[in-house]
Design a protein around this motif. Structure first.
Motif, PDB file in Angstrom:
ATOM      1  N   TYR A 181      -3.579  32.363 -43.993  1.00  0.00           N
ATOM      2  CA  TYR A 181      -3.080  31.037 -43.606  1.00  0.00           C
ATOM      3  C   TYR A 181      -4.217  30.032 -43.503  1.00  0.00           C
ATOM      4  O   TYR A 181      -4.110  28.903 -44.002  1.00  0.00           O
ATOM      5  N   VAL A 182      -5.291  30.411 -42.836  1.00  0.00           N
ATOM      6  CA  VAL A 182      -6.423  29.488 -42.657  1.00  0.00           C
ATOM      7  C   VAL A 182      -6.962  29.049 -44.023  1.00  0.00           C
ATOM      8  O   VAL A 182      -7.289  27.871 -44.228  1.00  0.00           O
ATOM      9  N   THR A 183      -7.032  29.970 -44.962  1.00  0.00           N
ATOM     10  CA  THR A 183      -7.504  29.629 -46.306  1.00  0.00           C
ATOM     11  C   THR A 183      -6.569  28.642 -46.985  1.00  0.00           C
ATOM     12  O   THR A 183      -7.008  27.627 -47.557  1.00  0.00           O
ATOM     13  N   ILE A 184      -5.266  28.929 -46.938  1.00  0.00           N
ATOM     14  CA  ILE A 184      -4.285  28.033 -47.570  1.00  0.00           C
ATOM     15  C   ILE A 184      -4.270  26.676 -46.885  1.00  0.00           C
ATOM     16  O   ILE A 184      -4.205  25.626 -47.550  1.00  0.00           O
ATOM     17  N   GLN A 185      -4.357  26.659 -45.561  1.00  0.00           N
ATOM     18  CA  GLN A 185      -4.347  25.377 -44.850  1.00  0.00           C
ATOM     19  C   GLN A 185      -5.603  24.570 -45.163  1.00  0.00           C
ATOM     20  O   GLN A 185      -5.556  23.334 -45.216  1.00  0.00           O
ATOM     21  N   HIS A 186      -6.708  25.248 -45.384  1.00  0.00           N
ATOM     22  CA  HIS A 186      -7.914  24.553 -45.836  1.00  0.00           C
ATOM     23  C   HIS A 186      -7.627  23.796 -47.131  1.00  0.00           C
ATOM     24  O   HIS A 186      -8.003  22.614 -47.281  1.00  0.00           O
ATOM     25  N   ILE A 187      -6.989  24.481 -48.061  1.00  0.00           N
ATOM     26  CA  ILE A 187      -6.690  23.854 -49.357  1.00  0.00           C
ATOM     27  C   ILE A 187      -5.718  22.698 -49.179  1.00  0.00           C
ATOM     28  O   ILE A 187      -5.921  21.612 -49.745  1.00  0.00           O
ATOM     29  N   VAL A 188      -4.666  22.912 -48.381  1.00  0.00           N
ATOM     30  CA  VAL A 188      -3.671  21.847 -48.149  1.00  0.00           C
ATOM     31  C   VAL A 188      -4.327  20.624 -47.525  1.00  0.00           C
ATOM     32  O   VAL A 188      -4.120  19.489 -47.973  1.00  0.00           O
ATOM     33  N   ASP A 189      -5.125  20.841 -46.486  1.00  0.00           N
ATOM     34  CA  ASP A 189      -5.774  19.716 -45.809  1.00  0.00           C
ATOM     35  C   ASP A 189      -6.755  19.002 -46.726  1.00  0.00           C
ATOM     36  O   ASP A 189      -6.821  17.764 -46.750  1.00  0.00           O
ATOM     37  N   HIS A 190      -7.515  19.774 -47.478  1.00  0.00           N
ATOM     38  CA  HIS A 190      -8.489  19.151 -48.379  1.00  0.00           C
ATOM     39  C   HIS A 190      -7.777  18.311 -49.443  1.00  0.00           C
ATOM     40  O   HIS A 190      -8.214  17.187 -49.756  1.00  0.00           O
ATOM     41  N   MET A 191      -6.691  18.831 -49.990  1.00  0.00           N
ATOM     42  CA  MET A 191      -5.964  18.093 -51.027  1.00  0.00           C
ATOM     43  C   MET A 191      -5.346  16.815 -50.482  1.00  0.00           C
ATOM     44  O   MET A 191      -5.105  15.859 -51.230  1.00  0.00           O
ATOM     45  N   HIS A 192      -5.073  16.777 -49.174  1.00  0.00           N
ATOM     46  CA  HIS A 192      -4.523  15.566 -48.548  1.00  0.00           C
ATOM     47  C   HIS A 192      -5.606  14.711 -47.899  1.00  0.00           C
ATOM     48  O   HIS A 192      -5.297  13.749 -47.191  1.00  0.00           O
ATOM     49  N   GLY A 193      -6.860  15.072 -48.113  1.00  0.00           N
ATOM     50  CA  GLY A 193      -7.953  14.268 -47.592  1.00  0.00           C
ATOM     51  C   GLY A 193      -8.155  14.389 -46.102  1.00  0.00           C
ATOM     52  O   GLY A 193      -8.729  13.473 -45.484  1.00  0.00           O
ATOM     53  N   ARG A 194      -7.718  15.488 -45.518  1.00  0.00           N
ATOM     54  CA  ARG A 194      -7.852  15.665 -44.070  1.00  0.00           C
ATOM     55  C   ARG A 194      -9.012  16.604 -43.748  1.00  0.00           C
ATOM     56  O   ARG A 194      -9.370  17.460 -44.554  1.00  0.00           O
ATOM     57  N   SER A 195      -9.527  16.473 -42.543  1.00  0.00           N
ATOM     58  CA  SER A 195     -10.601  17.347 -42.088  1.00  0.00           C
ATOM     59  C   SER A 195     -10.087  18.770 -41.904  1.00  0.00           C
ATOM     60  O   SER A 195      -8.952  18.991 -41.469  1.00  0.00           O
ATOM     61  N   THR A 196     -10.934  19.733 -42.208  1.00  0.00           N
ATOM     62  CA  THR A 196     -10.579  21.147 -42.029  1.00  0.00           C
ATOM     63  C   THR A 196     -11.388  21.803 -40.910  1.00  0.00           C
ATOM     64  O   THR A 196     -11.293  23.021 -40.707  1.00  0.00           O
ATOM     65  N   GLU A 197     -12.137  21.011 -40.196  1.00  0.00           N
ATOM     66  CA  GLU A 197     -13.054  21.587 -39.213  1.00  0.00           C
ATOM     67  C   GLU A 197     -12.331  22.299 -38.079  1.00  0.00           C
ATOM     68  O   GLU A 197     -12.816  23.307 -37.554  1.00  0.00           O
ATOM     69  N   TYR A 198     -11.151  21.777 -37.698  1.00  0.00           N
ATOM     70  CA  TYR A 198     -10.391  22.411 -36.614  1.00  0.00           C
ATOM     71  C   TYR A 198     -10.013  23.847 -36.971  1.00  0.00           C
ATOM     72  O   TYR A 198      -9.917  24.714 -36.089  1.00  0.00           O
ATOM     73  N   LEU A 199      -9.799  24.088 -38.257  1.00  0.00           N
ATOM     74  CA  LEU A 199      -9.425  25.425 -38.702  1.00  0.00           C
ATOM     75  C   LEU A 199     -10.560  26.421 -38.476  1.00  0.00           C
ATOM     76  O   LEU A 199     -10.348  27.525 -37.969  1.00  0.00           O
ATOM     77  N   SER A 200     -11.760  26.035 -38.871  1.00  0.00           N
ATOM     78  CA  SER A 200     -12.903  26.933 -38.695  1.00  0.00           C
ATOM     79  C   SER A 200     -13.179  27.195 -37.230  1.00  0.00           C
ATOM     80  O   SER A 200     -13.382  28.343 -36.817  1.00  0.00           O
ATOM     81  N   ILE A 201     -13.174  26.129 -36.444  1.00  0.00           N
ATOM     82  CA  ILE A 201     -13.480  26.283 -35.022  1.00  0.00           C
ATOM     83  C   ILE A 201     -12.439  27.177 -34.353  1.00  0.00           C
ATOM     84  O   ILE A 201     -12.771  28.128 -33.637  1.00  0.00           O
ATOM     85  N   GLY A 202     -11.176  26.876 -34.603  1.00  0.00           N
ATOM     86  CA  GLY A 202     -10.108  27.647 -33.975  1.00  0.00           C
ATOM     87  C   GLY A 202     -10.087  29.090 -34.437  1.00  0.00           C
ATOM     88  O   GLY A 202      -9.949  30.021 -33.632  1.00  0.00           O
ATOM     89  N   ALA A 203     -10.210  29.313 -35.752  1.00  0.00           N
ATOM     90  CA  ALA A 203     -10.143  30.672 -36.288  1.00  0.00           C
ATOM     91  C   ALA A 203     -11.316  31.506 -35.819  1.00  0.00           C
ATOM     92  O   ALA A 203     -11.162  32.717 -35.555  1.00  0.00           O
ATOM     93  N   VAL A 204     -12.498  30.911 -35.723  1.00  0.00           N
ATOM     94  CA  VAL A 204     -13.661  31.664 -35.241  1.00  0.00           C
ATOM     95  C   VAL A 204     -13.460  32.072 -33.783  1.00  0.00           C
ATOM     96  O   VAL A 204     -13.811  33.190 -33.380  1.00  0.00           O
ATOM     97  N   ILE A 205     -12.856  31.184 -32.984  1.00  0.00           N
ATOM     98  CA  ILE A 205     -12.560  31.535 -31.592  1.00  0.00           C
ATOM     99  C   ILE A 205     -11.610  32.732 -31.545  1.00  0.00           C
ATOM    100  O   ILE A 205     -11.836  33.702 -30.823  1.00  0.00           O
ATOM    101  N   ILE A 206     -10.544  32.658 -32.333  1.00  0.00           N
ATOM    102  CA  ILE A 206      -9.539  33.732 -32.347  1.00  0.00           C
ATOM    103  C   ILE A 206     -10.174  35.052 -32.756  1.00  0.00           C
ATOM    104  O   ILE A 206      -9.998  36.089 -32.093  1.00  0.00           O
TER     105      ILE A 206
END
Length: 821
Positions: free
Chosen positions: A240-265
């Protein structure tokens, strides 16, 4: 204060509804309690593995708070390290220990253990509601909670009273993981978190989001320490995190929340895995490497996204780059790092099974019945929600691709798709997908109601200007009709299946309960304390059993019953230990074990297998052999499948109704047939010592086939459902007789059920004769098997017109003494 009171009043109906759904779910799951708490006081747990969980709980409570990390009371003569991840059994044991004030009675242990899965199953209602609510809205959440409360299939059977297994805990905990992750994702839409904020020590937004990622990590930790394959859900989060990275990047959104959150988990989950002494079957290596790989990969995904965005590179290059990097990484790993390559390939084929493993019920593909494609399991497990959920998933995916989707819905799509992928490979994951099916079907159902006008009718608790009577006046016939149709289509098929599926609980039938209890009280003590905390042997060494220890050979299905009810040490168990046979190719060595023993084509071959089971050439792998009629009929194919050599056991014959497959010569030569169909007559070192009451089975049909096709004279009757045989040295009866005379030794054997059969052997004399016989004619002796199946008198030796009687003592049989006639 007024606002808080109003919110409480608005929430009260929802709380009451969830409580009602919980009670419905719990009530459904406890309907078959009479089949668990038997009138004689015996508590019958369902299936196989619930008995080993009971074994763990009993041992923990006797050695509180120590876990049974090594069990010498199964997989004789090796024992086994703990197969299950520990949290499920430890948490249940702590609960029982508290309820029993530090000294719980056996009755309390059994009672709490029996009800525990029903409680956990009912609790799934709670996170299902919140997932539905936070992904869609409250109405979807409520309908989803109701649908999961009445869900049929494996979700129901794995949480039915008496089925005390970790499976329902898996479903509950993964739903909590999803619930907290979805809430965390919603919070990141409100509070954006970036690396820059953390670098500048600006933790304002981070403090509003981090607790939910932390709770997700705790829930994932609980899951990964409750099931040995728990890396599976970490894999789902990683995809999911990988796919959401792609979705966010394609829409011009930041993906930093994904890395921070996933690393915590993943960090929290990694800590939990590291501090847990053992994780059971799959071990700790795969989850540790998988979690670390995710913790490294997520920031890299974000770093690449930042790099591309800052340079305003074409957005399509991002997913292409990720795909290329993945392929290159696989190639490099294949060449330079076999361990990393193995990690990837193990994940991709994590649930793939073949050969004998396909005979394991929960490991077979979902849409397969008897090896043939079938949609019946889809209906059995989900009723109409199975079909409707696939439709809803398609609609959500379409919206995600061609319109706009939020992060929570993207997660639901990925979560559902990967559960379907796993479920199609192993049907056990149907109990995971029940949650997804309930949520997706509720989404579709509420969508239909909205189209019918319900979206314009708020509840009277939300519409504060109306009282209940005013609100009811706004309900039109079309609203009621649409509501009835949706509820009927979604709920009635499930309810109908539930009423059928709660009629029984499975587990050992009365025949097996009787037989294993007989083993416990009528066979010698194997020299091990059942409740002992065993010390695992050093690496490369075998466990040192007492001299008088022995194994009990049976099919692996029954190993836990033999251990937990019978307090005896099985050779094979439902962990598929001690099965023997082959795994990948017919060219492999046919390893000694249950499959090779029961399919052996002669007594000599079977005995060689039994002797080879034990690493000490002077010891046999088992003293007792337990067979049931299922092994002799329907399960025999499974035993042969584990050897990868299934040809010749059955043959096609012409009947009045056409061609049918019936047992052939190879089947009747097998050790299983010799024991169960022929009662062990003529065997030299195997004697029946007990049989359970007689059941109504397929046995007469098998005997009829033997009589018709092979000229037999077997009585076409049912015999004991379970039969217990003892492997003995055998007394040697010798004597003289005229050369070329056919000499026969025989005796009438009477079983504990009052049934009689003839035991006999024949040989051609060369001037002398010699027979090895397994039965004592003088009864049992103290400290040895207290058999209740024995000859009615002395052996009769006959040749020509002569007859002689000979008595054989139990000592002669056990020590292999020679008796001269």
């Amino acid at each position: 204060m007024t606002s808080l009171l109003e919110r409480s009043k608005n929430s009260l109906p929802v709380v009451l509804a969830i409580a009602l759904f919980f009670l419905i779910a719990f009530y459904i799951r406890t309907l078959p309690e009479a089949g668990v708490f038997l009138s004689n006081g015996f508590v019958r747990f369902g299936g196989n593995d619930p008995w080993y969980h009971l074994r763990n709980v009993e041992n923990i409570l006797h050695n509180f708070p120590n876990m049974l990390w090594f069990d010498a009371y199964t997989n004789y003569p090796y024992g086994t390290e703990q197969i299950f991840a520990p949290l499920f059994d430890m948490s249940l044991s702590i609960l029982i220990w508290i309820l029993g004030f530090g000294n719980p009675s056996p009755e309390l242990v059994d009672t709490v253990s029996a009800y525990y899965p029903s409680i956990l199953g009912a609790m799934v209602v709670i996170p299902t509601y919140f997932v539905g609510k936070w992904v869609f809205n409250r109405k979807v959440g409520l309908l989803a909670a109701f649908l999961i409360a009445i869900a049929p299939g494996q979700f129901l059977s794995r949480s039915i009273i008496g089925f005390n297994d970790h499976h329902i805990a898996e479903t509950l905990l993964t739903t909590f993981v999803s619930m907290f992750l979805i809430l965390a994702l919603k919070k990141t839409e409100e509070y954006q978190i970036t690396f820059e904020q953390l670098k500048n020590k600006d933790y304002t937004n981070f403090k509003n989001v981090a607790p939910y990622f932390f709770l997700t990590g705790l829930a994932l930790s609980a899951y990964m320490t409750s099931w040995t394959g728990g890396v599976f859900f970490a894999f789902i989060i990683g995809i999911y995190v990988t796919i959401q990275h792609i979705v966010d990047h394609m829409h011009g959104r930041s993906t930093e929340y994904l890395s921070i959150g996933a690393v915590i988990i993943f960090t929290i989950a990694l800590i939990a895995v590291l501090i847990t002494p053992q994780l059971g079957g799959y071990g700790k290596s795969l989850p540790i490497r998988g979690l670390i790989a995710g913790m490294i990969a997520f920031p890299i995904l974000t770093g690449i996204s930042i790099f591309f965005r800052e340079r305003k590179m074409n957005k399509i290059l991002y997913p292409l780059t990720l795909g290329m990097l993945f392929v290159v990484a696989i190639i490099i790993a294949r060449i330079f790092s076999p361990s990393i390559y193995s990690l990837v390939t193990r994940v991709s084929s994590f649930f793939t099974t073949s050969g004998g493993a396909l005979t394991i019920a929960e490991a077979s593909p979902l849409l397969s019945v008897g090896g043939q494609f079938s949609l019946q399991p889809l209906w059995y497990n989900f009723a109409l929600t199975g079909i409707l959920s696939i439709l809803a998933l398609g609609i959500l995916t379409y919206i995600a691709v061609y319109r706009h989707n939020n992060r929570e819905q993207t997660y639901l799509i990925v979560w559902s798709a990967l559960i379907i992928w796993a479920m199609l490979q192993q049907n056990r994951f149907a109990y995971y997908y029940s949650v997804n099916a309930a949520i997706l079907s509720a989404y579709l159902g509420i969508g239909v109601l909205d189209l019918a006008g319900w979206k314009d009718i708020k509840s009277p608790f939300e519409e504060r200007t109306e009282n209940l009577s005013q609100w009811l006046k706004r309900i039109k016939p079309v609203h009621l009709l649409s509501l009835l149709i949706v509820i009927f289509l979604l709920a009635y098929p499930s309810y109908n299946l539930v009423t059928q599926q709660t009629r029984g609980t499975g587990g050992p039938n009365g025949y097996w309960i009787e037989a294993t209890q007989w083993l416990r009280y009528n066979t010698p003590n194997p020299g091990l304390d059942y409740y002992q905390s065993y010390e695992a042997p050093s690496s490369g060494e075998n466990y040192q059993y007492p001299e008088n220890a022995y194994g009990v050979m049976s099919w692996w299905d029954y190993g836990h019953w033999i251990e937990v009810i019978g307090h005896r040490i099985p050779n094979a168990n439902p962990f598929q230990q001690g099965v023997g046979g082959r795994r990948n190719s017919i060219e492999e060595e046919n390893r000694p074990g249950a499959s090779t023993f029961f399919t052996a084509q002669s007594e000599e071959e079977a005995t060689e297998v039994l002797e080879a089971v034990h690493p000490n050439p002077d010891k046999a792998g088992a003293r007792y052999v337990v067979s049931d009629v299922e092994m002799a009929t329907g399960k025999f194919y499974a035993m042969s499948a584990w050897t990868l050599d299934t040809d010749g056991y059955y043959q096609s014959v012409q009947t009045n109704t056409g061609y049918q497959y019936v047992p052939g010569e190879r089947y009747f030569n097998s050790m299983e047939a010799r024991l169960h169909i022929f009662d062990g007559s003529g065997l030299e070192q195997y004697r029946m010592v007990h049989e359970s009451p007689i059941g109504n089975t397929q046995e007469p049909g098998y005997k009829n086939v033997y009589n018709v096709l092979f000229g037999g004279s077997l009585a076409e009757i049912n015999t004991g459902y379970v039969k217990i045989f003892e492997y003995v040295e055998g007394a040697q009866v010798t004597g003289t007789a005229p050369e070329d005379e056919t000499v026969t030794i025989s005796s009438t054997i009477q079983t504990n059920q009052g049934r009689t059969f003839i035991y006999s052997q024949s040989a051609t004399s060369d001037g002398t004769y010699s027979f090895t016989v397994p039965y004592s004619t003088e009864g049992p002796i103290s400290g040895e098997t207290q058999f209740d199946t024995a000859p009615t008198g002395p052996y009769i030796i006959s040749y020509g017109g002569s007859q002689e009687e000979v008595s054989v003592s139990e000592t002669d049989v056990l020590e292999g003494n020679v008796i001269e006639v």
